[in-house]
Design a protein around this motif. Structure first.
Motif, PDB file in Angstrom:
ATOM      1  N   HIS A 123       0.814  -1.211   0.000  1.00 23.73           N
ATOM      2  CA  HIS A 123       0.000   0.000   0.000  1.00 23.73           C
ATOM      3  C   HIS A 123       0.855   1.272   0.000  1.00 23.73           C
ATOM      4  O   HIS A 123       0.332   2.371   0.195  1.00 23.73           O
ATOM      5  CB  HIS A 123      -0.958   0.007   1.196  1.00 23.73           C
ATOM      6  N   THR A 184      -3.937   1.040   8.488  1.00 28.81           N
ATOM      7  CA  THR A 184      -5.071   1.175   7.570  1.00 28.81           C
ATOM      8  C   THR A 184      -5.042   2.445   6.727  1.00 28.81           C
ATOM      9  O   THR A 184      -5.987   2.689   5.972  1.00 28.81           O
ATOM     10  CB  THR A 184      -6.411   1.103   8.348  1.00 28.81           C
ATOM     11  N   ARG A 186      -4.634   4.578   3.703  1.00 30.33           N
ATOM     12  CA  ARG A 186      -4.616   4.325   2.256  1.00 30.33           C
ATOM     13  C   ARG A 186      -4.607   5.676   1.562  1.00 30.33           C
ATOM     14  O   ARG A 186      -5.433   6.548   1.838  1.00 30.33           O
ATOM     15  CB  ARG A 186      -5.843   3.530   1.797  1.00 30.33           C
ATOM     16  N   TRP A 187      -3.644   5.850   0.656  1.00 34.29           N
ATOM     17  CA  TRP A 187      -3.518   7.101  -0.076  1.00 34.29           C
ATOM     18  C   TRP A 187      -4.519   7.118  -1.220  1.00 34.29           C
ATOM     19  O   TRP A 187      -4.713   6.114  -1.897  1.00 34.29           O
ATOM     20  CB  TRP A 187      -2.105   7.265  -0.633  1.00 34.29           C
ATOM     21  N   LYS A 188      -5.151   8.258  -1.429  1.00 31.35           N
ATOM     22  CA  LYS A 188      -6.073   8.425  -2.561  1.00 31.35           C
ATOM     23  C   LYS A 188      -5.262   9.011  -3.716  1.00 31.35           C
ATOM     24  O   LYS A 188      -4.485   9.923  -3.520  1.00 31.35           O
ATOM     25  CB  LYS A 188      -7.209   9.369  -2.203  1.00 31.35           C
TER      26      LYS A 188
END
Length: 189
Positions: A123, A184, A186-188
């Motif tokens: 991720h 948790t 998470r990069w957009k």
């Protein structure tokens, strides 16, 4: 001789009672519910999961743009402060240095500061968790980044004068939440 033995014997018999002992220190037994996590979807370039025990998330604007999140735990009298910064023009080194310096500022009051590297390659999340022991103002500091576009730092603070023994159970509980946030993120794109 009998006159001397009888009073001496009675003094010894009266003096042999239960000795009074000081009471041992009592400690609060604080138990917190098992954490249940939910996804926090925010108008920021990342998402994460937060504990449902936390109050509703408050977003923070700095210079007119949204760049922070306050995760308050009213019952624990604590807040995890998250600050997002965009990585641009090669500023990753200064962002890393600032995050490390913020953790090191607590060395005056801290008994120890341990560093735990963090990495989830699939991720693109890399970071560091600083666990601060002793009567420091913050018990945990951390950062996560993708090294090219995103940088997220966080700090745990309690609304009380730092007393490590008193806040230890809550601090340990919230460190698990911090680790979960880190896991948790998470990069957009």
């Amino acid at each position: 001789m009998k006159r001397l033995v009888l009073p001496l014997l009675s003094v010894l018999m009266l003096g042999c009672g239960d000795d009074s002992l000081p009471k041992p220190k009592g400690y609060l037994r604080l138990e917190y519910p098992n954490a249940v996590y939910e996804k926090a979807v925010l108008p920021l370039p990342f998402s994460f999961e937060k504990n449902k025990l936390a109050d509703p998330i408050k977003t923070v604007k700095n210079s007119g743009s949204l760049n922070g999140v306050d995760i308050k735990y009213g019952a624990l009298k604590a807040t995890i402060y998250l600050t997002y910064k965009e990585v641009k023009n090669g500023n990753i080194d200064s962002l890393l240095r600032d995050a490390q310096n913020l953790a090191q500022k607590h060395t005056i009051k801290a008994d120890e500061i341990s560093q735990r590297p963090f990495e989830i390659k699939e991720h693109n999340v890399y970071g560091m968790l600083y666990e601060i022991g002793g009567n420091a103002a913050s018990q945990s500091q951390f950062y996560v980044t993708d090294n090219t576009n995103h940088f997220l730092s966080g700090s745990l603070y309690f609304y009380a004068k730092p007393n490590y023994d008193s806040i230890y159970p809550a601090s340990e509980y919230l460190k698990k939440d911090i680790k979960h946030i880190m896991e948790t993120v998470r990069w957009k794109e």
